[in-house]
Design an enzyme around this catalytic site. Structure first.
Site, mmCIF file in Angstrom:
data_model
loop_
_atom_site.group_PDB
_atom_site.id
_atom_site.type_symbol
_atom_site.label_atom_id
_atom_site.label_comp_id
_atom_site.label_asym_id
_atom_site.label_seq_id
_atom_site.Cartn_x
_atom_site.Cartn_y
_atom_site.Cartn_z
ATOM 1 N N GLY A 71 18.544 73.660 -38.082
ATOM 2 C CA GLY A 71 19.320 74.891 -38.075
ATOM 3 C C GLY A 71 20.564 74.965 -37.970
ATOM 4 N N LEU A 76 23.197 67.319 -44.946
ATOM 5 C CA LEU A 76 23.497 65.742 -44.301
ATOM 6 C C LEU A 76 22.197 64.997 -44.614
ATOM 7 C CD1 LEU A 76 25.495 66.745 -41.102
ATOM 8 C CD2 LEU A 76 26.332 65.861 -43.400
ATOM 9 N N LYS A 120 41.810 79.881 -48.511
ATOM 10 C CA LYS A 120 42.303 78.594 -48.882
ATOM 11 C C LYS A 120 42.615 78.525 -50.250
ATOM 12 C CE LYS A 120 40.188 73.992 -49.047
ATOM 13 N NZ LYS A 120 39.062 73.034 -48.826
ATOM 14 N N VAL A 154 10.662 68.989 -33.963
ATOM 15 C CA VAL A 154 9.703 68.458 -34.840
ATOM 16 C C VAL A 154 9.674 66.901 -34.377
ATOM 17 C CG1 VAL A 154 9.156 67.728 -37.261
ATOM 18 C CG2 VAL A 154 10.086 70.079 -36.575
HETATM 19 C C1 LIG Z 1 33.698 64.741 -39.682
HETATM 20 C C2 LIG Z 1 33.300 65.696 -40.443
HETATM 21 C C3 LIG Z 1 33.868 66.810 -41.346
HETATM 22 C C4 LIG Z 1 33.497 67.738 -42.186
HETATM 23 N N1 LIG Z 1 34.059 68.677 -42.788
HETATM 24 C C5 LIG Z 1 33.503 69.355 -43.767
HETATM 25 C C6 LIG Z 1 34.219 70.240 -44.554
HETATM 26 O O1 LIG Z 1 35.460 70.470 -44.114
HETATM 27 N N2 LIG Z 1 33.452 71.051 -45.479
HETATM 28 C C7 LIG Z 1 32.239 70.806 -45.616
HETATM 29 O O2 LIG Z 1 31.633 71.603 -46.633
HETATM 30 N N3 LIG Z 1 31.557 70.168 -44.907
HETATM 31 C C8 LIG Z 1 32.117 69.251 -43.866
HETATM 32 N N4 LIG Z 1 31.243 68.553 -43.286
HETATM 33 C C9 LIG Z 1 30.042 68.514 -43.641
HETATM 34 C C10 LIG Z 1 29.284 69.676 -42.863
HETATM 35 O O3 LIG Z 1 29.686 69.434 -41.404
HETATM 36 C C11 LIG Z 1 27.736 69.665 -42.949
HETATM 37 O O4 LIG Z 1 27.428 69.581 -44.362
HETATM 38 C C12 LIG Z 1 27.150 71.082 -42.593
HETATM 39 O O5 LIG Z 1 27.602 71.320 -41.111
HETATM 40 C C13 LIG Z 1 25.685 70.906 -42.823
HETATM 41 O O6 LIG Z 1 25.065 70.107 -41.841
HETATM 42 P P1 LIG Z 1 23.480 70.088 -41.427
HETATM 43 O O7 LIG Z 1 23.040 71.311 -41.237
HETATM 44 O O8 LIG Z 1 22.931 69.268 -42.721
HETATM 45 O O9 LIG Z 1 23.226 69.198 -40.362
HETATM 46 P P2 LIG Z 1 23.581 69.485 -38.496
HETATM 47 O O10 LIG Z 1 24.544 70.517 -38.403
HETATM 48 O O11 LIG Z 1 23.467 68.050 -37.989
HETATM 49 O O12 LIG Z 1 22.229 70.310 -38.168
HETATM 50 C C14 LIG Z 1 20.782 69.627 -38.104
HETATM 51 C C15 LIG Z 1 19.690 70.696 -37.513
HETATM 52 O O13 LIG Z 1 18.575 69.997 -37.434
HETATM 53 C C16 LIG Z 1 18.210 70.256 -36.191
HETATM 54 N N5 LIG Z 1 17.195 69.129 -35.836
HETATM 55 C C17 LIG Z 1 17.432 67.818 -36.060
HETATM 56 N N6 LIG Z 1 16.463 67.024 -35.411
HETATM 57 C C18 LIG Z 1 15.497 67.987 -35.287
HETATM 58 C C19 LIG Z 1 13.933 67.801 -35.023
HETATM 59 N N7 LIG Z 1 13.548 66.651 -34.767
HETATM 60 N N8 LIG Z 1 13.250 69.122 -35.043
HETATM 61 C C20 LIG Z 1 13.747 70.109 -35.471
HETATM 62 N N9 LIG Z 1 14.992 70.222 -35.641
HETATM 63 C C21 LIG Z 1 15.923 69.381 -35.896
HETATM 64 C C22 LIG Z 1 19.135 70.350 -35.405
HETATM 65 O O14 LIG Z 1 19.031 71.078 -34.146
HETATM 66 C C23 LIG Z 1 20.117 71.286 -36.165
HETATM 67 O O15 LIG Z 1 19.908 72.667 -36.147
HETATM 68 C C24 LIG Z 1 32.010 67.515 -42.402
HETATM 69 C C25 LIG Z 1 31.197 66.558 -41.681
HETATM 70 C C26 LIG Z 1 31.759 65.731 -40.730
HETATM 71 C C27 LIG Z 1 30.824 64.743 -40.107
#
Ligand SMILES: Cc1cc2nc3c(=O)[nH]c(=O)nc-3n(C[C@H](O)[C@H](O)[C@H](O)COP(=O)(O)OP(=O)(O)OC[C@H]3O[C@@H](n4cnc5c(N)ncnc54)[C@H](O)[C@@H]3O)c2cc1C
Length: 540
Positions: A39, A360, A105, A212
């Site tokens: 999420g 990610l 932006k 999970v």
């Molecule tokens: C330093 C940095 C700067 C960034 N800057 C930008 C930017 O300027 N612009 C941009 O577009 N993107 C940027 N990003 C990328 C951006 O932050 C991510 O692409 C975006 O937030 C999506 O992350 P996510 O949802 O894939 O992962 P996360 O935010 O890590 O979410 C993972 C989710 O999975 C859940 N989860 C994990 N394990 C389990 C499990 N076992 N069971 C159930 N749930 C689980 C967690 O609870 C969480 O809800 C940046 C990233 C970094 C590292």
């Protein structure tokens, strides 16, 4: 000089577009029960898009999120594509922007990446229809200069977005202005996640708080269910892995190989810190080169977001934080820093068996051009298009994986170019980046074409590079970094090379900029847009 194909910009009308999905089309078999695991921003963006497209056709979308694993909590800048995301869902800026402390932006300024005189800073603009008036002149001059003519070829004076950013204006022209201007956003990542969570639940997505532990595969290797700590097994027909860098489904359960970009891109860590914002709010991201990486500076309505992205092989976490604090004037004050690790690369298959990886979990290219949300959006939208056309079979999977992989490779090559063309000599980090031999064949060819003085449009268009960035962006980076002959290799322009008068271009840009408001003023009066059909012409 060789004739060139001039790049064209994008037209994206400033109107509100919410096309209801076709609720009569048949739901592709296998998408009846969809379980998204995770999420973060990826999970909620995927949930919104899937519910929008498939909900009216009978799909049930659930999102499972661990109460124990936090979201990454960064990611504050977007590309202009995010505007299309909200438009598609029928969500007004007037609604989401204030809730997320969002700002407009115009693009990104790169400060200190080049030491070539006159090219120490340049702006990568979000180009628009208006820029068609000056794009030809820019490309012409860039070619003339690379062929030794001493004409003005720094991109900043040719793009309206660079001018608006310099004046802290919002890329939102007055209503009567005949051209639309493309723009992106800055926002608070945690608030955007919370906002999307609320909206998705309002639109019928079922939220389940549970951790999970692993996936259970059937005899063919598809995911049948996931075992959760709180509820035991949860079944679904299709799974979306949004578990962040953990990649619980795509990487751990389905053992999809990961292609690292560490040889091309050295940065693998970041540290983030907020600072106060002044009365005037900027309308662009600044990327300042640092000794072992770079730092972002992002203006929101209530604070600046700052972060230092660096290579842990060159710089320890404590040193990275100290350098950031020092340059921000924070010293040892109480503001807490967040340290993050980054895994840069991509999975070989974003769609494997009955699982789609989004965010990610599918891969990450360091945030220099803020592209991660674009990957999320494009992956889900392309998945939906392909599933509708081809169903959920091997051909459909191969098609999606090919598209997303090309997008990753093209974007990686563009990011690599920032490092490869740097001319800093102050640390081993920058010298190693400039000397890095690990660049793709497509990129090597592009550099060779540029250095030979020929047009690069064909290279960008015909190769994988074209899937990452449009042609004008390539001109901006190569010209903006000052990849031109220097000193006595430049001679006064003659003949066709001297066709354009830079003063006339300045004048045109200056007059155009008068139609744009100050960023803060624009943010204070965001209003719902007229309900009319929008015109969108992309040049991809
Ligand atoms: C330093 C940095 C700067 C960034 N800057 C930008 C930017 O300027 N612009 C941009 O577009 N993107 C940027 N990003 C990328 C951006 O932050 C991510 O692409 C975006 O937030 C999506 O992350 P996510 O949802 O894939 O992962 P996360 O935010 O890590 O979410 C993972 C989710 O999975 C859940 N989860 C994990 N394990 C389990 C499990 N076992 N069971 C159930 N749930 C689980 C967690 O609870 C969480 O809800 C940046 C990233 C970094 C590292």
């Amino acid at each position: 000089m060789t004739a060139t194909t001039a790049p064209t910009a994008t037209v994206f009308n400033d109107s509100y577009r919410c096309e209801p999905p076709d609720g009569r089309a048949a739901l592709p078999p296998g998408l009846k029960r969809i379980a998204i695991v995770g999420g973060g921003t990826a999970g909620w963006m995927a949930a919104m898009l899937l519910a929008h497209h498939l909900g009216p056709r009978g799909a049930q979308v659930s999102l499972l999120e661990s109460p124990a694993v936090p979201t990454i909590g960064v990611g504050e800048g977007s590309t202009p594509w995010l505007r299309g995301f909200f438009d598609l869902l029928g969500i007004e800026e007037a609604e989401w922007m204030p809730e997320c402390h969002a700002t407009y932006k115009c693009g990104i300024a790169f400060d200190g990446w080049s030491t070539r005189p006159g090219f120490e800073r340049y702006f990568h603009p979000f180009a628009s229809m208006l820029d068609n008036l000056t794009m030809t002149q820019f490309v012409h001059n860039a070619h003339a200069r690379v062929n030794g003519h001493d004409v003005h070829a720094h991109p900043d004076r040719f793009f309206i977005a660079a001018r608006l950013a310099a004046e802290r204006k919002a890329p939102k022209p007055a209503r009567h202005f005949p051209f639309d201007v493309w723009y992106g956003y800055h926002f608070d990542a945690a608030l955007l996640g919370a906002y999307l969570h609320r909206k998705a639940v309002e639109r019928g997505v079922r939220y389940v708080s549970c951790h999970v532990e692993h996936a259970n595969l059937d005899e063919r290797g598809d995911i049948r269910s996931v075992t959760t700590r709180e509820l035991g097994p949860v079944e679904a027909d299709f799974f979306v892995d949004c578990t962040g860098f953990a990649g619980i489904l795509i990487q751990k359960s389905l053992a999809t190989p990961f292609v690292s970009f560490a040889d091309n891109l050295f940065n693998d860590a970041a540290v983030a810190l907020p600072t106060p914002i002044g009365e005037r709010i900027g309308s662009h991201t600044v990327s300042h080169a640092m000794k072992h990486g770079w730092r972002w500076e992002i203006p929101l309505t209530n604070r600046h977001g700052n972060g230092h992205v660096y290579s842990s092989a060159s710089c320890a976490a404590g040193e990275a934080e100290r350098e950031l604090r020092e340059v921000l004037g924070l010293g040892d004050c109480a503001v807490e820093a967040r340290h993050l690790k980054m895994r840069v690369g991509r999975v070989t298959e974003h769609w494997r068996r009955n699982c789609l990886a989004v965010g990610l979990s599918q891969g990450f290219i360091e945030p220099l051009e803020a592209t991660a949300l674009l990957f999320i959006q494009r992956t889900v939208q392309q998945f939906l298009e392909i599933a509708d056309q081809e169903g959920l079979g091997d051909r459909a999977r191969a098609k999606l994986n090919d598209k997303v992989n090309h997008h990753f490779e093209g974007t990686r090559d563009y990011i690599v170019t920032h490092y490869k063309t740097n001319s800093r000599k102050d640390t081993e980090y920058w010298r190693a980046n400039a000397a890095n031999p690990n660049i793709s064949p497509a990129l090597q060819e592009l550099y060779a074409t540029w250095m030979s003085g020929r047009g690069i449009a064909a290279d960008v268009g015909s190769q994988r590079l074209g899937r990452g960035y449009p042609i004008f962006s390539w001109y901006c980076i190569l010209a903006g970094m000052g990849i031109f002959p220097e000193g006595e290799r430049l001679h006064p322009p003659n003949g066709a090379a001297a066709a354009y008068d830079i003063a006339e271009i300045d004048n045109l840009i200056e007059r155009s900029a008068l139609n744009f408001p100050d960023q803060r003023a624009a943010l204070e009066r965001i209003a719902p847009r007229p309900k009319e059909k929008s015109l969108q012409i992309y040049f991809w």
